[in-house]
Write a protein that holds these residues in place. Structure first.
Motif, PDB file in Angstrom:
ATOM      1  N   THR A 112       0.865  -1.181   0.000  1.00 12.35           N
ATOM      2  CA  THR A 112       0.000   0.000   0.000  1.00 12.35           C
ATOM      3  C   THR A 112       0.901   1.230   0.000  1.00 12.35           C
ATOM      4  N   ALA A 113       0.312   2.397  -0.140  1.00  7.04           N
ATOM      5  CA  ALA A 113       1.086   3.637  -0.140  1.00  7.04           C
ATOM      6  C   ALA A 113       1.143   4.281   1.232  1.00  7.04           C
ATOM      7  N   GLU A 114       0.820   3.524   2.289  1.00 14.24           N
ATOM      8  CA  GLU A 114       0.708   4.108   3.626  1.00 14.24           C
ATOM      9  C   GLU A 114       2.001   4.794   4.071  1.00 14.24           C
ATOM     10  N   THR A 115       3.117   4.058   4.045  1.00 17.90           N
ATOM     11  CA  THR A 115       4.371   4.613   4.541  1.00 17.90           C
ATOM     12  C   THR A 115       4.803   5.802   3.697  1.00 17.90           C
ATOM     13  N   LEU A 116       4.706   5.677   2.377  1.00 13.79           N
ATOM     14  CA  LEU A 116       5.103   6.766   1.491  1.00 13.79           C
ATOM     15  C   LEU A 116       4.220   7.988   1.705  1.00 13.79           C
ATOM     16  N   MET A 117       2.919   7.768   1.884  1.00 13.47           N
ATOM     17  CA  MET A 117       1.990   8.874   2.117  1.00 13.47           C
ATOM     18  C   MET A 117       2.388   9.678   3.348  1.00 13.47           C
ATOM     19  N   VAL A 118       2.682   8.968   4.452  1.00 12.62           N
ATOM     20  CA  VAL A 118       3.049   9.660   5.688  1.00 12.62           C
ATOM     21  C   VAL A 118       4.424  10.293   5.570  1.00 12.62           C
ATOM     22  N   ALA A 119       5.389   9.584   4.963  1.00  9.53           N
ATOM     23  CA  ALA A 119       6.753  10.101   4.857  1.00  9.53           C
ATOM     24  C   ALA A 119       6.831  11.354   3.996  1.00  9.53           C
ATOM     25  N   LEU A 120       5.937  11.482   3.022  1.00  9.56           N
ATOM     26  CA  LEU A 120       5.954  12.661   2.154  1.00  9.56           C
ATOM     27  C   LEU A 120       5.499  13.930   2.868  1.00  9.56           C
ATOM     28  N   ILE A 121       4.887  13.781   4.037  1.00 10.33           N
ATOM     29  CA  ILE A 121       4.464  14.964   4.788  1.00 10.33           C
ATOM     30  C   ILE A 121       5.662  15.864   5.074  1.00 10.33           C
ATOM     31  N   GLU A 122       6.812  15.252   5.394  1.00  8.10           N
ATOM     32  CA  GLU A 122       7.985  16.037   5.777  1.00  8.10           C
ATOM     33  C   GLU A 122       8.539  16.873   4.617  1.00  8.10           C
ATOM     34  N   PRO A 123       8.848  16.292   3.433  1.00  6.86           N
ATOM     35  CA  PRO A 123       9.337  17.143   2.349  1.00  6.86           C
ATOM     36  C   PRO A 123       8.304  18.165   1.866  1.00  6.86           C
ATOM     37  N   VAL A 124       7.025  17.797   1.892  1.00 10.17           N
ATOM     38  CA  VAL A 124       5.991  18.758   1.490  1.00 10.17           C
ATOM     39  C   VAL A 124       5.963  19.931   2.466  1.00 10.17           C
ATOM     40  N   ARG A 125       6.135  19.636   3.742  1.00  4.50           N
ATOM     41  CA  ARG A 125       6.195  20.722   4.737  1.00  4.50           C
ATOM     42  C   ARG A 125       7.386  21.639   4.472  1.00  4.50           C
ATOM     43  N   HIS A 126       8.525  21.055   4.124  1.00  8.37           N
ATOM     44  CA  HIS A 126       9.713  21.868   3.822  1.00  8.37           C
ATOM     45  C   HIS A 126       9.485  22.751   2.596  1.00  8.37           C
TER      46      HIS A 126
END
Length: 285
Positions: A112-126
């Motif tokens: 699933t895309a669960e881990t990638l979905m959550v991990a992308l929060i950090e670069p998107v925030r930057h």
């Protein structure tokens, strides 16, 4: 998100609840947890039970400063990029580094895309904070087809596709994919970034999760199957499943020597071959 009820929760149940809040973004990197007294009151347990849960989360690399006087924080970054880290901990940092490039390319093969979905929060925030400024972002994701009999997750008793475990996985796959795509596409209007997100359907269950960053780094983690139960509105699901967010993530970089460079190149060839040869269009319903 209070947890109420007459039965006292175990430390592991508190761990699972807090880990879920980290996964879904209710608790983000750098956030402080409530105090032990507040957590004890919320979960209806003694402080000793809370301390056991916090220590377990610290051992998983998700919390820091557990033993100090102030409430612990959600881990910001792993201590060493070279050491394997739980996927949920290590992936966000590597993605943030990858997003510093002007032209970002992320390829992923996973259940699933669960881990990638959550991990992308950090670069998107930057990006929103103006720390990084990519010009383009291309993300390609391989996920199992809805039409296959998955190796996992599967019910303990039956394994056909017309079962609540398969339906639960399918709903998660689609919902997480929608959120991931929406969060990235929103960068078009907010920052003028050229964003492309594409999904393709695999005809098999991937035994590992693989992330390829800018064709220069490969991150791999093994899915470990275990039997577990999950309560739903319609009853309890007894199934063989994996917790991919907790799998150790191993990094291979092109600049780290011939062995690592070969692994990155062969992993990229493997992904590209699957993408072009045997996968099909995937529609997130």
């Amino acid at each position: 998100m209070a947890v109420n009820g007459s039965r006292r929760l175990s430390p592991q149940e508190i761990v699972d609840t807090l880990r879920e809040r980290i996964r879904t973004g209710d608790l983000k990197a750098g956030d402080r947890l409530p105090t032990q007294a507040e957590l004890a009151e919320e979960f209806g347990v003694e402080r000793g039970t809370v301390r056991q849960a916090l220590r377990a989360l610290q051992e998983d690399g998700l919390l820091s400063n557990v033993s100090k006087g102030s409430p612990p924080r959600i881990t910001e970054v792993p201590v060493s990029q070279g050491d394997p880290q739980p996927t949920m901990v290590g992936l966000a940092t590597r993605l943030t580094d990858a997003f510093a490039d002007p032209h970002v390319r992320i390829d992923a093969a996973c259940l699933t895309a669960e881990t990638l979905m959550v991990a992308l929060i950090e670069p998107v925030r930057h990006i929103h904070e103006g720390r990084i400024h990519p010009e383009s972002i291309e993300v390609r994701i391989l996920l199992p087809s809805r039409d296959i009999n998955l190796a996992f997750p599967v019910p303990v008793e039956t394994s056909d596709r017309d079962n609540p475990v398969h339906q639960r996985w399918l709903e998660m796959r689609n919902a997480q994919g929608h959120v991931l795509r929406h969060n990235l596409r929103a960068l078009r209007s907010s920052h003028g970034i050229d964003v492309k997100v594409t999904f393709r359907a695999l005809p098999f269950t991937p035994p590992v999760k693989l992330y390829l960053l800018n064709e220069s780094e490969a991150l791999i983690a093994y899915y470990v199957v275990s039997r577990r139960e999950e309560s739903t509105d319609s009853g309890t699901l007894d199934m063989y499943d994996v917790l991919g967010t907790e799998s150790l993530l191993f990094s291979f970089e092109k600049g780290a020597g011939e062995r690592d460079a070969s692994f990155v190149e062969e992993s990229q060839k493997w992904f590209d071959n699957l993408w072009e040869a045997i996968t099909t269009d995937l529609t997130l319903s």
